[in-house]
Design a protein around this motif. Structure first.
Motif, PDB file in Angstrom:
ATOM      1  N   ALA A 176       0.854  -1.185   0.000  1.00 33.11           N
ATOM      2  CA  ALA A 176       0.000   0.000   0.000  1.00 33.11           C
ATOM      3  C   ALA A 176       0.896   1.243   0.000  1.00 33.11           C
ATOM      4  CB  ALA A 176      -0.927  -0.012   1.212  1.00 33.11           C
ATOM      5  N   HIS A 177       1.565   1.483  -1.138  1.00 31.08           N
ATOM      6  CA  HIS A 177       2.533   2.576  -1.237  1.00 31.08           C
ATOM      7  C   HIS A 177       1.914   3.928  -0.904  1.00 31.08           C
ATOM      8  CE1 HIS A 177       5.593   0.036  -3.089  1.00 31.08           C
ATOM      9  NE2 HIS A 177       4.722  -0.364  -3.990  1.00 31.08           N
ATOM     10  N   ALA A 178       0.766   4.232  -1.520  1.00 26.84           N
ATOM     11  CA  ALA A 178       0.157   5.550  -1.342  1.00 26.84           C
ATOM     12  C   ALA A 178      -0.248   5.786   0.105  1.00 26.84           C
ATOM     13  CB  ALA A 178      -1.051   5.695  -2.270  1.00 26.84           C
ATOM     14  N   PHE A 208       6.532   4.590  -7.257  1.00 27.72           N
ATOM     15  CA  PHE A 208       6.855   5.994  -7.035  1.00 27.72           C
ATOM     16  C   PHE A 208       5.697   6.916  -7.405  1.00 27.72           C
ATOM     17  CE2 PHE A 208      11.151   4.051  -7.689  1.00 27.72           C
ATOM     18  CZ  PHE A 208      11.504   4.104  -6.347  1.00 27.72           C
ATOM     19  N   ARG A 209       4.898   6.513  -8.376  1.00 25.47           N
ATOM     20  CA  ARG A 209       3.692   7.290  -8.668  1.00 25.47           C
ATOM     21  C   ARG A 209       2.735   7.241  -7.476  1.00 25.47           C
ATOM     22  NH1 ARG A 209       4.036   4.921 -13.984  1.00 25.47           N
ATOM     23  NH2 ARG A 209       2.384   3.434 -13.453  1.00 25.47           N
ATOM     24  N   ASP A 210       2.610   6.058  -6.876  1.00 24.74           N
ATOM     25  CA  ASP A 210       1.736   5.903  -5.709  1.00 24.74           C
ATOM     26  C   ASP A 210       2.257   6.700  -4.514  1.00 24.74           C
ATOM     27  OD1 ASP A 210       0.135   4.245  -7.176  1.00 24.74           O
ATOM     28  OD2 ASP A 210       0.772   2.388  -6.204  1.00 24.74           O
ATOM     29  N   VAL A 332      -6.978 -14.805  -1.441  1.00 19.20           N
ATOM     30  CA  VAL A 332      -6.830 -13.428  -1.909  1.00 19.20           C
ATOM     31  C   VAL A 332      -7.719 -13.243  -3.134  1.00 19.20           C
ATOM     32  CG1 VAL A 332      -5.222 -11.728  -2.857  1.00 19.20           C
ATOM     33  CG2 VAL A 332      -4.464 -13.316  -1.063  1.00 19.20           C
ATOM     34  N   SER A 333      -8.386 -12.104  -3.199  1.00 16.87           N
ATOM     35  CA  SER A 333      -9.256 -11.811  -4.335  1.00 16.87           C
ATOM     36  C   SER A 333      -8.859 -10.463  -4.934  1.00 16.87           C
ATOM     37  CB  SER A 333     -10.715 -11.781  -3.897  1.00 16.87           C
ATOM     38  OG  SER A 333     -11.557 -11.442  -4.975  1.00 16.87           O
ATOM     39  N   GLY A 334      -8.657 -10.424  -6.248  1.00 21.99           N
ATOM     40  CA  GLY A 334      -8.283  -9.168  -6.898  1.00 21.99           C
ATOM     41  C   GLY A 334      -6.910  -8.698  -6.469  1.00 21.99           C
ATOM     42  N   ASN A 335      -6.700  -7.391  -6.456  1.00 18.55           N
ATOM     43  CA  ASN A 335      -5.437  -6.802  -6.028  1.00 18.55           C
ATOM     44  C   ASN A 335      -5.561  -6.359  -4.574  1.00 18.55           C
ATOM     45  OD1 ASN A 335      -4.482  -7.162  -8.626  1.00 18.55           O
ATOM     46  ND2 ASN A 335      -4.859  -5.060  -9.256  1.00 18.55           N
ATOM     47  N   LEU A 336      -4.938  -7.104  -3.675  1.00 20.52           N
ATOM     48  CA  LEU A 336      -5.022  -6.805  -2.248  1.00 20.52           C
ATOM     49  C   LEU A 336      -3.841  -5.924  -1.832  1.00 20.52           C
ATOM     50  CD1 LEU A 336      -6.344  -7.270   0.528  1.00 20.52           C
ATOM     51  CD2 LEU A 336      -4.852  -9.271   0.783  1.00 20.52           C
ATOM     52  N   ARG A 337      -4.137  -4.750  -1.298  1.00 22.25           N
ATOM     53  CA  ARG A 337      -3.096  -3.846  -0.807  1.00 22.25           C
ATOM     54  C   ARG A 337      -2.736  -4.221   0.629  1.00 22.25           C
ATOM     55  NH1 ARG A 337      -0.496  -0.728  -4.706  1.00 22.25           N
ATOM     56  NH2 ARG A 337      -1.979  -0.478  -6.423  1.00 22.25           N
ATOM     57  N   VAL A 338      -1.466  -4.521   0.854  1.00 21.57           N
ATOM     58  CA  VAL A 338      -0.985  -4.941   2.167  1.00 21.57           C
ATOM     59  C   VAL A 338      -0.412  -3.720   2.889  1.00 21.57           C
ATOM     60  CG1 VAL A 338       0.573  -6.499   3.404  1.00 21.57           C
ATOM     61  CG2 VAL A 338      -0.481  -7.222   1.243  1.00 21.57           C
ATOM     62  N   ALA A 339      -0.771  -3.570   4.157  1.00 25.12           N
ATOM     63  CA  ALA A 339      -0.405  -2.378   4.933  1.00 25.12           C
ATOM     64  C   ALA A 339       1.105  -2.160   4.970  1.00 25.12           C
ATOM     65  CB  ALA A 339      -0.951  -2.504   6.354  1.00 25.12           C
TER      66      ALA A 339
END
Length: 348
Positions: A176-178, A208-210, A332-339
């Motif tokens: 979870a970059h952003a 880096f965009r995130d 996991v389903s779809g794109n999971l953002r990890v903390a």
């Protein structure tokens, strides 16, 4: 020598062992399908008629799985970990080690195959894995990016780590970059900073965009305007961090805090500030990103946002085991953002 050959007769030509490829050719299916059927991989959707055809072809060519030694409480299975490289970015080894531990706890062996970004080598690695008693495959990248996974993974339990499927067909674990950048910059705001600069990495890369999005989001939430003069892009190393920091500190109104998109850039920022006699953490705050092992040994220790390599590696294995065991609630389903945890040290 000639007498011995006459006595014993001509040597017999060694017969080639049948492979899954032979079974696939005879059954008219892919090697991935053969692996699913013969390894009894959980979560596969192979029609009964195909299962019967594959098993008949295996009997006809004389193929049988032999890698079924007893380990611990159960029968050894393999989880494949296909990764571009383990040398360019040593931090990916943190994910591999976490995945290895999670696999071993489930009586499975993690089979790590670096492919150096070579598509032919990746294809060969998958062929090797399909010959194993396979639970599933983890495909990993050391830069967060969009990929087109090999077609062989479509019918195998698979999960992506630090990369995502451009077609959305495979689940992915992503940092979870952003959100990490947003919380990090919010921390700087909470410490009273109002002129917060950012030294970013390669603008073409997703990570880096995130991180820029998180930086801008935190400024907006705090009622602070984005100042293009406090924003420098396309730095990649210590030298870039040093040069960018020099530009920032030469401004008529320099920043009181600098958010560096990587810990490597932050090391360059430290060097430039120290060269000028500016005390990091007292005169100027520095925040990094990655939680590189070197970060804690800087003086003062570098506050940073951690890329959760270990958690992604562990969750990837847990997903494959859940697919095998039909435990959908863990999958996991779809794109999971990890903390991405905020690690606070002396630099802020």
């Amino acid at each position: 020598m000639l007498d011995e050959q006459k006595k014993n007769g001509p040597r017999k030509k060694r017969q080639r062992r049948p492979t899954m490829g032979d079974v696939a050719q005879l059954a008219g299916v892919s090697q991935a399908t053969v692996s699913l059927v013969l390894n009894d991989v959980g979560g596969s959707r192979v029609q009964a008629s195909t299962v019967e055809a594959v098993r008949k072809a295996a009997r006809d060519v004389g193929y049988s799985l032999t890698r079924r030694s007893r380990v611990g409480r159960g029968t050894t299975q393999t989880i494949g970990y296909v990764i571009e490289d383990t040398f360019t970015n040593p931090m990916v080894n943190i994910a591999i080690e976490a995945a290895r531990q999670a696999a071993w706890e489930a009586d499975a062996v993690l089979f790590v195959l670096p492919t150096l970004g070579d598509s032919q080598l990746r294809s060969a690695a998958l062929d090797v894995l399909l010959e194993q008693r396979l639970v599933g495959v983890i495909l990993s990248s050391f830069f967060t990016n969009r990929i087109r996974p090999p077609s062989a993974l479509r019918n195998i339990a698979s999960v992506l780590v630090n990369c995502y499927d451009e077609r959305g067909q495979l689940p992915a674990l992503l940092p979870a970059h952003a959100d990490g950048a947003r919380r990090g910059v919010a921390h700087l705001v909470s410490r009273g900073h109002r002129r917060i600069a950012m030294i970013n990495g390669d603008r073409a890369l997703d990570a880096f965009r995130d991180r820029v999005a998180g930086y801008k989001g935190a400024l907006k939430s705090a009622g602070l305007s984005f100042d293009n003069g406090l924003f420098i892009q396309d730095c990649s190393d210590v030298t870039g961090g040093r040069e960018a920091t020099a530009r920032l500190m030469d401004l008529p109104d320099p920043p009181s805090a600098i958010f560096c998109a990587t810990d490597t850039i932050a090391i360059g920022a430290y060097e430039e500030l120290q060269r000028r006699g500016i005390v990091v953490g007292r005169d100027v705050a520095i925040l990094g990103f990655d939680n590189d092992p070197k970060a804690r040994w800087l003086d003062p220790g570098l506050s940073t946002v951690e890329v959760p390599h270990a958690e992604m590696g562990r969750r990837a294995v847990q997903h494959l085991l859940a697919v095998r065991d039909h435990e959908e609630e863990i999958c996991v389903s779809g794109n999971l953002r990890v903390a991405t945890p905020l690690i606070l040290r002396g630099s802020t």
